[in-house]
Design a protein around this motif. Structure first.
Motif, mmCIF file in Angstrom:
data_model
loop_
_atom_site.group_PDB
_atom_site.id
_atom_site.type_symbol
_atom_site.label_atom_id
_atom_site.label_comp_id
_atom_site.label_asym_id
_atom_site.label_seq_id
_atom_site.Cartn_x
_atom_site.Cartn_y
_atom_site.Cartn_z
ATOM 1 N N ILE A 181 47.257 33.251 33.548
ATOM 2 C CA ILE A 181 46.345 34.102 34.309
ATOM 3 C C ILE A 181 44.959 33.459 34.305
ATOM 4 C CG2 ILE A 181 45.230 36.364 34.440
ATOM 5 C CD1 ILE A 181 48.103 36.807 34.887
ATOM 6 N N CYS A 219 43.163 28.996 30.421
ATOM 7 C CA CYS A 219 43.517 30.370 30.811
ATOM 8 C C CYS A 219 43.699 31.235 29.557
ATOM 9 C CB CYS A 219 44.802 30.374 31.642
ATOM 10 S SG CYS A 219 44.559 29.715 33.301
ATOM 11 N N PRO A 220 43.141 32.454 29.564
ATOM 12 C CA PRO A 220 43.184 33.278 28.351
ATOM 13 C C PRO A 220 44.507 34.009 28.119
ATOM 14 C CG PRO A 220 41.897 34.356 30.047
ATOM 15 C CD PRO A 220 42.285 33.014 30.607
ATOM 16 N N TYR A 221 45.422 33.956 29.078
ATOM 17 C CA TYR A 221 46.673 34.712 28.930
ATOM 18 C C TYR A 221 47.780 33.913 29.592
ATOM 19 C CZ TYR A 221 49.936 38.688 29.399
ATOM 20 O OH TYR A 221 51.022 39.529 29.332
ATOM 21 N N SER A 222 48.835 33.631 28.844
ATOM 22 C CA SER A 222 49.924 32.796 29.367
ATOM 23 C C SER A 222 51.281 33.336 28.956
ATOM 24 C CB SER A 222 49.797 31.360 28.825
ATOM 25 O OG SER A 222 48.550 30.792 29.190
ATOM 26 N N PRO A 280 40.810 39.079 35.386
ATOM 27 C CA PRO A 280 41.736 38.252 36.167
ATOM 28 C C PRO A 280 41.318 38.107 37.625
ATOM 29 C CG PRO A 280 42.612 40.468 35.979
ATOM 30 C CD PRO A 280 41.360 40.437 35.128
ATOM 31 N N LEU A 281 41.621 36.960 38.181
ATOM 32 C CA LEU A 281 41.370 36.696 39.590
ATOM 33 C C LEU A 281 42.367 37.496 40.435
ATOM 34 C CD1 LEU A 281 39.451 34.769 41.128
ATOM 35 C CD2 LEU A 281 41.315 33.126 41.199
#
Lengths: 193, 193
Positions: free
Chosen positions: B69, B113-116, B161-162
């Motif tokens: 994300i 990215c902070p969330y994967s 998040p984008l």
């Protein structure tokens, strides 16, 4: 520092639409956050639906459904449709929903939603307790009030679509513009020789 | 008054993630807006990818990928990955991306990215010029900085998040909270007898 969490079905953000099937006089409706476009040739959506859902039965029977984008002003009604089963209560009536017949299919279009897609089922795939239903988008309908000045496409600020946040279980609005897509990234291109 | 538009592959809103495959030393990366969860048993994502994409080849070869994300501060890099083909330029290097090896798979996790999510391919289905890839979520990783105070889940405001808007082709931020899900709809329940 990254922390490993249990594997979870959370992606951010998700839409939150109302999927309807059956007939305008006897429509089944459910809230769906696990949906997105998967192809443009032909335009196709895919959505994951719990196998036990009454609306799924209706979709399987008629092979048609509509995807109706709810506005943030409809959060209470959408949430109600996500909590309650149509097997026990007349969800649509309690939510104050009315339906019109589609032009391209016989699926019920939800009058209260400003943007709707008529879809025809093209495939389905079982994944655990869920069924992924693929639907070709046969027609698109939009209230003139949510279109851009030239009438050619949706103006997302006028549409004001409901956004779903998994995990913390919240509905959100869309926020401010960050940048134009297919544009801002060009600045990272290496200089031409 | 509703107006009929040509059938189009537009649903509002969409996420905009970076999907990576290959190895940390030689990672292929692409921007994907056509992705969502489709099941929780097991947790599974599905995404529509144009058949010609270099990253798809890499996913098919290794049967593993990561979903990363992107934050709104990464819009330029995400857009760049959506415009350019990895066949012609080293996208990841030009975007300043670095990768770590996953714990549960060998797929590359995008450090920025902070969330994967680490995913293993479980199925695929061709729809026109697109391939819908199904991936079981094997592991989830999050920066501690984007978690709630108890460390148990993502705080979406910290994640930032984008969001992608089809049609008008814009990146957006998330906006304000509208209401709590699985809660606000209860007010439409009929009174108990």
């Amino acid at each position: 520092m990254k922390k490993q969490l249990p594997p979870s079905e959370r992606l951010y953000p998700m839409p939150c639409v109302l999927v309807a099937a059956g007939t305008p006089a006897d429509a089944a409706v459910m809230a769906v956050a696990w949906i997105n476009v998967v192809s443009s040739t032909p335009p196709t959506v895919a959505m994951g639906i719990r196998r036990s859902r009454a609306t799924l039965e209706c979709i399987r029977e008629r092979r048609e459904f509509t995807v109706n984008i709810a506005t943030t002003s409809m959060a209470t009604e959408v949430d109600f449709c996500g909590i309650i089963s149509g097997r026990t209560l007349d969800k649509a009536a309690l939510a104050g929903f009315t339906f019109s017949r589609g032009n391209a299919t016989r699926a019920p279009i939800l009058d209260q939603c400003p943007y709707s897609l008529e879809c025809r089922v093209t495939n389905e795939l079982e994944v655990g307790d869920y069924v992924v239903v693929f639907g070709e988008i046969i027609a698109t309908h939009a209230d003139e009030a949510v279109l851009t000045a030239d009438g050619k496409m949706v103006d997302v600020d006028k549409l004001d679509p409901l956004v779903y946040i998994a995990g913390q279980r919240e509905y959100r609005k869309l926020g401010e513009k960050v940048s134009d897509a297919f544009s801002v990234g060009k600045q990272l291109l290496p200089p031409k020789e």
